[in-house]
Write a protein that holds these residues in place. Structure first.
Motif, mmCIF file in Angstrom:
data_model
loop_
_atom_site.group_PDB
_atom_site.id
_atom_site.type_symbol
_atom_site.label_atom_id
_atom_site.label_comp_id
_atom_site.label_asym_id
_atom_site.label_seq_id
_atom_site.Cartn_x
_atom_site.Cartn_y
_atom_site.Cartn_z
ATOM 1 N N LEU A 1 52.740 49.106 -26.259
ATOM 2 C CA LEU A 1 53.332 50.301 -26.833
ATOM 3 C C LEU A 1 54.758 50.454 -26.325
ATOM 4 C CD1 LEU A 1 53.042 52.918 -24.506
ATOM 5 C CD2 LEU A 1 50.723 52.117 -24.860
ATOM 6 N N VAL A 2 55.466 51.370 -26.932
ATOM 7 C CA VAL A 2 56.842 51.658 -26.542
ATOM 8 C C VAL A 2 56.930 53.138 -26.215
ATOM 9 C CG1 VAL A 2 59.242 51.738 -27.317
ATOM 10 C CG2 VAL A 2 57.774 49.832 -28.010
ATOM 11 N N VAL A 3 57.501 53.446 -25.056
ATOM 12 C CA VAL A 3 57.751 54.837 -24.695
ATOM 13 C C VAL A 3 59.227 55.109 -24.941
ATOM 14 C CG1 VAL A 3 57.771 56.528 -22.832
ATOM 15 C CG2 VAL A 3 55.886 54.895 -23.000
ATOM 16 N N GLN A 4 59.499 56.091 -25.768
ATOM 17 C CA GLN A 4 60.874 56.455 -26.120
ATOM 18 C C GLN A 4 61.170 57.804 -25.482
ATOM 19 O OE1 GLN A 4 63.223 54.761 -28.277
ATOM 20 N NE2 GLN A 4 64.549 56.260 -27.309
ATOM 21 N N THR A 5 62.161 57.824 -24.593
ATOM 22 C CA THR A 5 62.517 59.094 -23.955
ATOM 23 C C THR A 5 63.538 59.820 -24.807
ATOM 24 O OG1 THR A 5 64.288 58.146 -22.619
ATOM 25 C CG2 THR A 5 62.076 58.156 -21.657
ATOM 26 N N SER A 6 63.586 61.133 -24.651
ATOM 27 C CA SER A 6 64.559 61.939 -25.394
ATOM 28 C C SER A 6 65.941 61.725 -24.796
ATOM 29 C CB SER A 6 64.171 63.408 -25.343
ATOM 30 O OG SER A 6 64.245 63.887 -24.016
ATOM 31 N N SER A 7 66.957 62.136 -25.499
ATOM 32 C CA SER A 7 68.338 61.921 -25.056
ATOM 33 C C SER A 7 68.650 62.673 -23.770
ATOM 34 C CB SER A 7 69.320 62.315 -26.159
ATOM 35 O OG SER A 7 69.123 63.658 -26.519
ATOM 36 N N SER A 8 67.895 63.721 -23.476
ATOM 37 C CA SER A 8 68.136 64.455 -22.230
ATOM 38 C C SER A 8 67.544 63.738 -21.017
ATOM 39 C CB SER A 8 67.561 65.864 -22.327
ATOM 40 O OG SER A 8 66.161 65.804 -22.486
ATOM 41 N N LEU A 9 66.721 62.721 -21.265
ATOM 42 C CA LEU A 9 66.126 61.933 -20.187
ATOM 43 C C LEU A 9 66.646 60.502 -20.262
ATOM 44 C CD1 LEU A 9 62.394 62.933 -20.650
ATOM 45 C CD2 LEU A 9 63.901 63.720 -18.849
ATOM 46 N N LEU A 10 67.244 60.014 -19.231
ATOM 47 C CA LEU A 10 67.603 58.598 -19.120
ATOM 48 C C LEU A 10 68.381 58.072 -20.317
ATOM 49 C CD1 LEU A 10 64.156 57.340 -17.822
ATOM 50 C CD2 LEU A 10 66.122 57.983 -16.444
ATOM 51 N N ASN A 11 69.153 58.879 -20.947
ATOM 52 C CA ASN A 11 69.967 58.443 -22.083
ATOM 53 C C ASN A 11 69.154 57.757 -23.178
ATOM 54 O OD1 ASN A 11 72.303 59.432 -20.838
ATOM 55 N ND2 ASN A 11 72.450 57.582 -19.601
ATOM 56 N N ALA A 12 68.081 58.356 -23.547
ATOM 57 C CA ALA A 12 67.230 57.860 -24.643
ATOM 58 C C ALA A 12 66.779 56.425 -24.427
ATOM 59 C CB ALA A 12 67.928 58.021 -25.988
ATOM 60 N N ALA A 13 66.099 56.173 -23.327
ATOM 61 C CA ALA A 13 65.611 54.836 -23.001
ATOM 62 C C ALA A 13 64.413 54.460 -23.863
ATOM 63 C CB ALA A 13 65.233 54.769 -21.531
ATOM 64 N N THR A 14 64.291 53.159 -24.130
ATOM 65 C CA THR A 14 63.127 52.603 -24.819
ATOM 66 C C THR A 14 62.427 51.685 -23.830
ATOM 67 O OG1 THR A 14 64.257 52.715 -26.945
ATOM 68 C CG2 THR A 14 62.386 51.213 -26.788
ATOM 69 N N ILE A 15 61.167 51.984 -23.501
ATOM 70 C CA ILE A 15 60.449 51.281 -22.451
ATOM 71 C C ILE A 15 59.210 50.611 -23.030
ATOM 72 C CG2 ILE A 15 59.330 51.547 -20.202
ATOM 73 C CD1 ILE A 15 61.042 54.462 -20.613
ATOM 74 N N PRO A 16 59.197 49.270 -23.129
ATOM 75 C CA PRO A 16 57.989 48.589 -23.598
ATOM 76 C C PRO A 16 56.954 48.529 -22.469
ATOM 77 C CG PRO A 16 59.742 46.998 -23.200
ATOM 78 C CD PRO A 16 60.304 48.351 -22.899
ATOM 79 N N LEU A 17 55.697 48.790 -22.792
ATOM 80 C CA LEU A 17 54.613 48.778 -21.813
ATOM 81 C C LEU A 17 53.374 48.125 -22.396
ATOM 82 C CD1 LEU A 17 54.665 52.431 -20.422
ATOM 83 C CD2 LEU A 17 55.405 50.391 -19.217
ATOM 84 N N GLU A 18 52.518 47.682 -21.503
ATOM 85 C CA GLU A 18 51.198 47.216 -21.908
ATOM 86 C C GLU A 18 50.196 47.914 -21.004
ATOM 87 O OE1 GLU A 18 50.247 43.082 -23.426
ATOM 88 O OE2 GLU A 18 49.369 43.040 -21.418
ATOM 89 N N MET A 19 49.233 48.599 -21.596
ATOM 90 C CA MET A 19 48.217 49.352 -20.842
ATOM 91 C C MET A 19 46.872 49.176 -21.513
ATOM 92 S SD MET A 19 49.988 52.978 -19.848
ATOM 93 C CE MET A 19 48.811 53.252 -18.520
ATOM 94 N N ARG A 20 45.823 49.497 -20.770
ATOM 95 C CA ARG A 20 44.482 49.495 -21.343
ATOM 96 C C ARG A 20 44.311 50.790 -22.142
ATOM 97 N NH1 ARG A 20 42.518 45.027 -20.354
ATOM 98 N NH2 ARG A 20 40.502 45.395 -21.267
ATOM 99 N N ASP A 21 43.634 50.711 -23.268
ATOM 100 C CA ASP A 21 43.478 51.895 -24.115
ATOM 101 C C ASP A 21 42.556 52.944 -23.501
ATOM 102 O OD1 ASP A 21 41.037 50.649 -24.563
ATOM 103 O OD2 ASP A 21 41.198 50.683 -26.743
ATOM 104 N N ALA A 22 41.844 52.582 -22.433
ATOM 105 C CA ALA A 22 41.000 53.548 -21.732
ATOM 106 C C ALA A 22 41.804 54.385 -20.737
ATOM 107 C CB ALA A 22 39.860 52.831 -21.009
ATOM 108 N N CYS A 23 43.051 54.005 -20.483
ATOM 109 C CA CYS A 23 43.912 54.771 -19.577
ATOM 110 C C CYS A 23 44.249 56.119 -20.205
ATOM 111 C CB CYS A 23 45.211 54.018 -19.299
ATOM 112 S SG CYS A 23 44.985 52.542 -18.312
ATOM 113 N N THR A 24 44.384 57.121 -19.359
ATOM 114 C CA THR A 24 44.728 58.456 -19.843
ATOM 115 C C THR A 24 46.248 58.618 -19.914
ATOM 116 O OG1 THR A 24 44.805 59.434 -17.635
ATOM 117 C CG2 THR A 24 42.656 59.436 -18.765
ATOM 118 N N VAL A 25 46.672 59.684 -20.556
ATOM 119 C CA VAL A 25 48.097 60.016 -20.613
ATOM 120 C C VAL A 25 48.602 60.264 -19.190
ATOM 121 C CG1 VAL A 25 49.783 61.687 -21.471
ATOM 122 C CG2 VAL A 25 47.930 60.897 -22.959
#
Length: 129
Positions: free
Chosen positions: A49-73
């Motif tokens: 998945l990709v986590v996209q931060t808003s412009s007020s956080l980290l200058n709108a960073a795009t962070i690719p991640l891999e996690m297990r679908d059983a993980c919680t938010v």
């Protein structure tokens, strides 16, 4: 779930409805069976998945991640905090235009491979009118 027509359980996948005497306007009774999660729940799998931060956080960073679908938010938040990707603060995660619940899994939220999650600084408050 179990389907019943005229007292007969419809349990043979290869039979046609007409073989049971079912026609237009026939009523079929549906019983929802309870399931045991440990036995019937699909095994956990990894999702990219990709986590996209808003412009007020980290200058709108795009962070690719891999996690297990059983993980919680909350697990996702802790991962981002531990990697110092997010500063310590309160965050909202959004998936498909819905606020994600911290205690629910990515699978529960319907997160699939390639999905994008959006993170915003803030909290959800429930106020009465």
């Amino acid at each position: 779930m179990t389907l019943v027509f005229s007292g007969v359980e419809l349990n043979e996948d290869f039979r046609k409805l007409s073989e049971y005497g079912i026609h237009e306007s026939s009523e079929i009774v549906v019983f929802l069976n309870t399931i045991t999660r440990a036995r019937d729940e699909a095994p956990s799998r990894k999702v990219s998945l990709v986590v996209q931060t808003s412009s007020s956080l980290l200058n709108a960073a795009t962070i690719p991640l891999e996690m297990r679908d059983a993980c919680t938010v909350n697990d996702l938040k802790q991962l981002l905090l531990s990697r110092k990707i997010l500063p310590v603060d309160d965050y909202l995660f959004i998936h498909r235009q819905r606020i994600m619940r911290d205690s629910c899994s990515l699978r529960w939220h319907g997160v699939e491979n390639g999905d994008c999650l959006y993170v915003f600084k803030g909290t959800v408050s429930r106020s009465g009118y």
